[in-house]
Scaffold this active site. Structure first.
Site, PDB file in Angstrom:
ATOM      1  N   GLY A 283      -9.020   5.709   1.117  1.00 47.42           N
ATOM      2  CA  GLY A 283      -9.730   6.477   2.139  1.00 47.42           C
ATOM      3  C   GLY A 283     -11.206   6.136   2.184  1.00 47.42           C
ATOM      4  O   GLY A 283     -12.054   7.009   2.350  1.00 47.42           O
TER       5      GLY A 283
ATOM      6  N   ASP B  29       0.857  -1.191   0.000  1.00 51.62           N
ATOM      7  CA  ASP B  29       0.000   0.000   0.000  1.00 51.62           C
ATOM      8  C   ASP B  29       0.897   1.247   0.000  1.00 51.62           C
ATOM      9  O   ASP B  29       1.852   1.330   0.774  1.00 51.62           O
ATOM     10  CB  ASP B  29      -0.856  -0.060   1.280  1.00 51.62           C
TER      11      ASP B  29
HETATM   12  P1  13P Z   1      -9.209   4.534   5.428  1.00 46.54           P
HETATM   13  O1  13P Z   1      -8.372   5.356   6.353  1.00 46.54           O
HETATM   14  O2  13P Z   1     -10.430   5.280   4.997  1.00 46.54           O
HETATM   15  O3  13P Z   1      -9.535   3.197   5.971  1.00 46.54           O
HETATM   16  O4  13P Z   1      -8.357   4.306   4.080  1.00 46.54           O
HETATM   17  C1  13P Z   1      -7.345   3.338   4.016  1.00 46.54           C
HETATM   18  C2  13P Z   1      -6.517   3.465   2.785  1.00 46.54           C
HETATM   19  O5  13P Z   1      -6.827   4.165   1.835  1.00 46.54           O
HETATM   20  C3  13P Z   1      -5.257   2.693   2.753  1.00 46.54           C
HETATM   21  O6  13P Z   1      -4.505   2.942   1.606  1.00 46.54           O
HETATM   22  O1  G3H Z   2      -2.599   4.488   3.919  1.00 42.34           O
HETATM   23  C1  G3H Z   2      -3.277   4.453   4.932  1.00 42.34           C
HETATM   24  C2  G3H Z   2      -3.479   3.226   5.695  1.00 42.34           C
HETATM   25  O2  G3H Z   2      -4.523   3.404   6.608  1.00 42.34           O
HETATM   26  C3  G3H Z   2      -2.220   2.760   6.369  1.00 42.34           C
HETATM   27  O3  G3H Z   2      -1.914   3.587   7.424  1.00 42.34           O
HETATM   28  O4  G3H Z   2       0.504   4.196   7.191  1.00 42.34           O
HETATM   29  O5  G3H Z   2      -0.674   4.245   9.420  1.00 42.34           O
HETATM   30  O6  G3H Z   2      -0.122   2.065   8.303  1.00 42.34           O
HETATM   31  P1  G3H Z   2      -0.454   3.525   8.127  1.00 42.34           P
HETATM   32 ZN    ZN Z   3      -4.615   4.887   0.795  1.00 42.98          ZN
END
Ligand code: 13P
Ligand code: G3H
Ligand code: ZN
Length: 342
Positions: free
Chosen positions: A227, A83
């Protein structure tokens, strides 16, 4: 079942008109919750780890958690995704660790905060696509910057300036053609975390029409909504009831996500809702059983609460019922698939 390239799951979702939740993982209880939900609902899964998650767990623990999940759940097709990779180096190290999909987030500079230039985004994303596809690994890119219009993307921008950071549909077509990404994360006014909107969002702050326009231009493009936690009021209430401090806030309504799925959204990122569910459950044990000190006594209800959120989203996004219908292909087969397309 071995971890599968994420592209298989996105293609199947597109062919069958559903979306797949991508849940973030940082520890054993979270992956157990996701896999239990997947088993219960017969869902394919995308499990993703942020850079922070990789740092927190140490790659080795994380890798073995994923391998354990794959071993224990042979019926469930599962992709492991990086991610928000902030650089090609982050994506390449993820691939070395066995991730079957990476996100090169070139919409931001390497600091992961400041908006980058379009040229930088195309160049870095294309470099990752070339290297990842040579190994059969899926790539997600991002165009436009995430962040709330109400708060100027949290970056001190005015609401008008923030609107300029939404994904431009014409530029999206150019970006996908130039980079060859498998999936495109779009900026439509959502932001990470619990504080997305100060009231139930309307179309001026949650701009779903961007998705509809991109889908018209690029009907075969798999879009990704970041998000996308819904920030359920009942989860906020549990946290408040047991001493937590959560201000008034609203997330992305599930029905808006379902609207996105009708228009090409295939991956929906959800982390915050799971955090809220786990925190509420843990707070409840701490508040109602102050003498309890066995972590299993509060991590078990936390895991159960997260499983419930995952099951709900799997059903709501339509991925439930599809795990055993997906024909699996290996990374090796995807190497050939990408080579043919070039
Ligand atoms: P949320 O904070 O809305 O759960 O989004 C997570 C996200 O986009 C991780 O990449
Ligand atoms: O990108 C957003 C995700 O909620 C991951 O969050 O970077 O705190 O692990 P984090
Ligand atoms: Zn994200």
């Amino acid at each position: 079942m071995p971890l599968v390239p994420m592209r298989i799951l996105l293609d199947h979702a597109a062919e069958n008109n559903y979306g797949v939740a991508a849940f973030n993982v940082n520890n054993m209880e979270q992956i157990q919750a996701i896999m239990a939900a997947a088993e219960k609902t017969n869902s394919p899964v995308i499990v993703q780890a942020s850079r922070g998650a990789r740092e927190y767990t140490n790659d080795a623990y994380l890798r073995h958690l994923m391998l354990a999940a794959a071993e224990l759940h042979p019926r469930i097709p599962m992709a492991m995704h990086q991610d928000h990779g902030n650089s090609p180096a982050t994506c390449f190290s993820a691939i070395e660790q066995g991730f079957t999909s990476v996100m090169m987030d070139g919409s931001l500079s390497e600091d992961g905060k400041s908006p980058s230039t379009y040229e930088y985004n195309v160049k870095t994303t294309k470099a990752v696509v070339d290297a990842a596809h040579a190994k059969g690994v899926t790539v997600e890119g991002e165009l436009g910057c995430l962040g709330g219009i109400e708060d100027g993307h949290g970056a001190g921008l005015s609401s008008e300036e923030a609107l300029c950071h939404l994904t431009d549909p014409d530029q999206a077509a150019d970006f996908v053609a130039k980079t060859g990404v498998d999936a495109l994360a779009v900026a439509i006014g959502t932001s990470h975390g619990a504080y997305k909107f100060t009231k139930k969002p309307t179309g001026d702050v949650l701009v779903m029409t961007v998705i509809e326009k991109i889908h018209k231009k690029l009907p075969n493009c798999h879009m990704v909504m970041h998000g996308s936690s819904s920030v359920p009021q009942e989860l906020l209430e549990i946290i408040r009831q047991y001493g937590g401090d959560m201000k008034e806030t609203y997330g992305v309504p599930v029905e808006e996500i379902q609207r996105g799925i009708k228009h090409g959204v295939r991956k929906i990122n959800v982390d915050t809702d799971n955090r809220l569910a786990m925190t509420g459950a843990i707070r409840k044990v701490f508040a109602t059983k102050p003498s309890e000190f066995d972590p299993r006594k509060y991590l078990t209800p936390a895991r159960d609460a997260m499983q419930k959120v995952c099951e709900d989203r799997m059903v709501q996004f339509g991925q439930a019922g599809h795990a055993d219908k997906i024909k699996i292909k290996t990374l090796r087969e995807f190497v050939d698939f990408y080579a043919k397309g070039k």
